[in-house]
Design a protein around this motif. Structure first.
Motif, PDB file in Angstrom:
ATOM      1  N   GLN A 244       2.485   9.529  -6.182  1.00 52.20           N
ATOM      2  CA  GLN A 244       3.256  10.765  -6.041  1.00 52.20           C
ATOM      3  C   GLN A 244       4.373  10.877  -7.080  1.00 52.20           C
ATOM      4  N   GLY A 245       4.392   9.947  -8.050  1.00 53.19           N
ATOM      5  CA  GLY A 245       5.342  10.036  -9.142  1.00 53.19           C
ATOM      6  C   GLY A 245       6.579   9.158  -9.025  1.00 53.19           C
ATOM      7  N   PHE A 246       6.673   8.380  -7.960  1.00 51.95           N
ATOM      8  CA  PHE A 246       7.805   7.469  -7.822  1.00 51.95           C
ATOM      9  C   PHE A 246       7.658   6.347  -8.853  1.00 51.95           C
ATOM     10  N   THR A 247       8.763   5.925  -9.423  1.00 50.90           N
ATOM     11  CA  THR A 247       8.736   4.820 -10.386  1.00 50.90           C
ATOM     12  C   THR A 247       9.081   3.536  -9.645  1.00 50.90           C
ATOM     13  N   ILE A 248       8.052   2.952  -9.063  1.00 48.75           N
ATOM     14  CA  ILE A 248       8.196   1.731  -8.274  1.00 48.75           C
ATOM     15  C   ILE A 248       7.347   0.653  -8.918  1.00 48.75           C
ATOM     16  N   GLY A 249       8.017  -0.385  -9.360  1.00 47.20           N
ATOM     17  CA  GLY A 249       7.332  -1.522  -9.949  1.00 47.20           C
ATOM     18  C   GLY A 249       7.447  -2.736  -9.054  1.00 47.20           C
ATOM     19  N   PRO A 250       7.057  -3.880  -9.573  1.00 48.29           N
ATOM     20  CA  PRO A 250       7.128  -5.116  -8.784  1.00 48.29           C
ATOM     21  C   PRO A 250       8.546  -5.432  -8.295  1.00 48.29           C
ATOM     22  N   GLU A 251       9.551  -5.166  -9.118  1.00 43.35           N
ATOM     23  CA  GLU A 251      10.929  -5.478  -8.723  1.00 43.35           C
ATOM     24  C   GLU A 251      11.377  -4.632  -7.527  1.00 43.35           C
TER      25      GLU A 251
ATOM     26  N   ALA B 185      15.380   3.773   6.660  1.00 45.03           N
ATOM     27  CA  ALA B 185      16.534   3.870   5.769  1.00 45.03           C
ATOM     28  C   ALA B 185      16.560   2.744   4.737  1.00 45.03           C
ATOM     29  N   ALA B 186      16.217   1.537   5.154  1.00 45.97           N
ATOM     30  CA  ALA B 186      16.214   0.405   4.221  1.00 45.97           C
ATOM     31  C   ALA B 186      15.217   0.638   3.094  1.00 45.97           C
ATOM     32  N   LEU B 187      14.028   1.086   3.443  1.00 41.71           N
ATOM     33  CA  LEU B 187      13.011   1.334   2.420  1.00 41.71           C
ATOM     34  C   LEU B 187      13.386   2.539   1.558  1.00 41.71           C
ATOM     35  N   GLN B 188      13.906   3.563   2.177  1.00 40.09           N
ATOM     36  CA  GLN B 188      14.275   4.764   1.431  1.00 40.09           C
ATOM     37  C   GLN B 188      15.366   4.469   0.401  1.00 40.09           C
ATOM     38  N   MET B 189      16.347   3.655   0.780  1.00 38.54           N
ATOM     39  CA  MET B 189      17.430   3.316  -0.155  1.00 38.54           C
ATOM     40  C   MET B 189      16.914   2.600  -1.396  1.00 38.54           C
ATOM     41  N   VAL B 190      15.922   1.759  -1.210  1.00 36.90           N
ATOM     42  CA  VAL B 190      15.401   0.973  -2.329  1.00 36.90           C
ATOM     43  C   VAL B 190      14.386   1.758  -3.158  1.00 36.90           C
ATOM     44  N   LEU B 191      13.564   2.556  -2.509  1.00 40.12           N
ATOM     45  CA  LEU B 191      12.408   3.147  -3.185  1.00 40.12           C
ATOM     46  C   LEU B 191      12.632   4.562  -3.726  1.00 40.12           C
TER      47      LEU B 191
ATOM     48  N   ASP C 299       0.830  -1.211   0.000  1.00 35.94           N
ATOM     49  CA  ASP C 299       0.000   0.000   0.000  1.00 35.94           C
ATOM     50  C   ASP C 299       0.864   1.260   0.000  1.00 35.94           C
ATOM     51  N   PHE C 300       1.950   1.257   0.767  1.00 32.70           N
ATOM     52  CA  PHE C 300       2.838   2.417   0.800  1.00 32.70           C
ATOM     53  C   PHE C 300       3.478   2.634  -0.569  1.00 32.70           C
ATOM     54  N   CYS C 301       3.872   1.558  -1.218  1.00 34.16           N
ATOM     55  CA  CYS C 301       4.446   1.678  -2.568  1.00 34.16           C
ATOM     56  C   CYS C 301       3.421   2.257  -3.539  1.00 34.16           C
ATOM     57  N   ALA C 302       2.171   1.875  -3.393  1.00 30.12           N
ATOM     58  CA  ALA C 302       1.109   2.425  -4.248  1.00 30.12           C
ATOM     59  C   ALA C 302       0.961   3.932  -4.009  1.00 30.12           C
ATOM     60  N   ILE C 303       1.053   4.351  -2.767  1.00 26.96           N
ATOM     61  CA  ILE C 303       0.982   5.783  -2.445  1.00 26.96           C
ATOM     62  C   ILE C 303       2.161   6.515  -3.077  1.00 26.96           C
ATOM     63  N   LEU C 304       3.346   5.918  -2.981  1.00 27.47           N
ATOM     64  CA  LEU C 304       4.521   6.548  -3.586  1.00 27.47           C
ATOM     65  C   LEU C 304       4.360   6.653  -5.104  1.00 27.47           C
ATOM     66  N   ARG C 305       3.814   5.624  -5.731  1.00 27.85           N
ATOM     67  CA  ARG C 305       3.582   5.670  -7.188  1.00 27.85           C
ATOM     68  C   ARG C 305       2.648   6.810  -7.551  1.00 27.85           C
TER      69      ARG C 305
ATOM     70  N   LEU D 228      17.140  13.035  -4.389  1.00 26.92           N
ATOM     71  CA  LEU D 228      17.033  13.744  -3.117  1.00 26.92           C
ATOM     72  C   LEU D 228      15.608  14.265  -2.906  1.00 26.92           C
ATOM     73  N   GLU D 229      14.982  14.730  -3.977  1.00 27.41           N
ATOM     74  CA  GLU D 229      13.594  15.207  -3.884  1.00 27.41           C
ATOM     75  C   GLU D 229      12.664  14.079  -3.440  1.00 27.41           C
ATOM     76  N   GLN D 230      12.877  12.896  -4.000  1.00 27.57           N
ATOM     77  CA  GLN D 230      12.059  11.751  -3.597  1.00 27.57           C
ATOM     78  C   GLN D 230      12.318  11.379  -2.142  1.00 27.57           C
ATOM     79  N   GLU D 231      13.561  11.481  -1.693  1.00 23.12           N
ATOM     80  CA  GLU D 231      13.871  11.175  -0.301  1.00 23.12           C
ATOM     81  C   GLU D 231      13.112  12.103   0.646  1.00 23.12           C
ATOM     82  N   LYS D 232      13.040  13.376   0.301  1.00 23.36           N
ATOM     83  CA  LYS D 232      12.313  14.336   1.133  1.00 23.36           C
ATOM     84  C   LYS D 232      10.826  14.015   1.172  1.00 23.36           C
ATOM     85  N   LEU D 233      10.245  13.718   0.005  1.00 24.09           N
ATOM     86  CA  LEU D 233       8.835  13.364  -0.050  1.00 24.09           C
ATOM     87  C   LEU D 233       8.578  12.041   0.658  1.00 24.09           C
TER      88      LEU D 233
END
Length: 82
Positions: free
Chosen positions: A31-38, A60-66, A23-29, A70-75
């Motif tokens: 917001q424009g994040f390019t997060i797919g199944p991988e 930190a673990a999730l932030q590094m992967v997703l 669900d969090f990945c869907a929220i990030l998507r 820097l703009e995405q890290e802030k969001l």
């Protein structure tokens, strides 16, 4: 990944951390994040390498992967704490 309880249950809608991460990945998507199944699978795997009860490690673990900028890290930080 099995269902389990963490120190952050109050922030999770579901008892299964995997479902919450999906669900969090869907929220990030949205917001424009390019997060797919991988990337989602990588995020789940990253949690196996940390102490999920340690908030800083967990974030930190999730932030590094997703995040890929820097703009995405802030969001990410804003949405993660929401």
């Amino acid at each position: 990944m099995s269902s389990f309880t963490t120190a952050y249950d109050a922030k999770f809608t579901y008892p299964d951390i995997s479902r919450n991460l999906l669900d969090f990945c869907a929220i990030l998507r949205l917001q424009g994040f390019t997060i797919g199944p991988e990337e989602t699978q990588d995020a789940l795997r990253s949690l196996n390498a940390i102490d999920i009860n340690d908030f800083k490690q967990f974030r930190a673990a999730l932030q590094m992967v997703l995040c890929s900028s820097l703009e995405q890290e802030k969001l990410f930080d804003i949405l993660f704490r929401a």
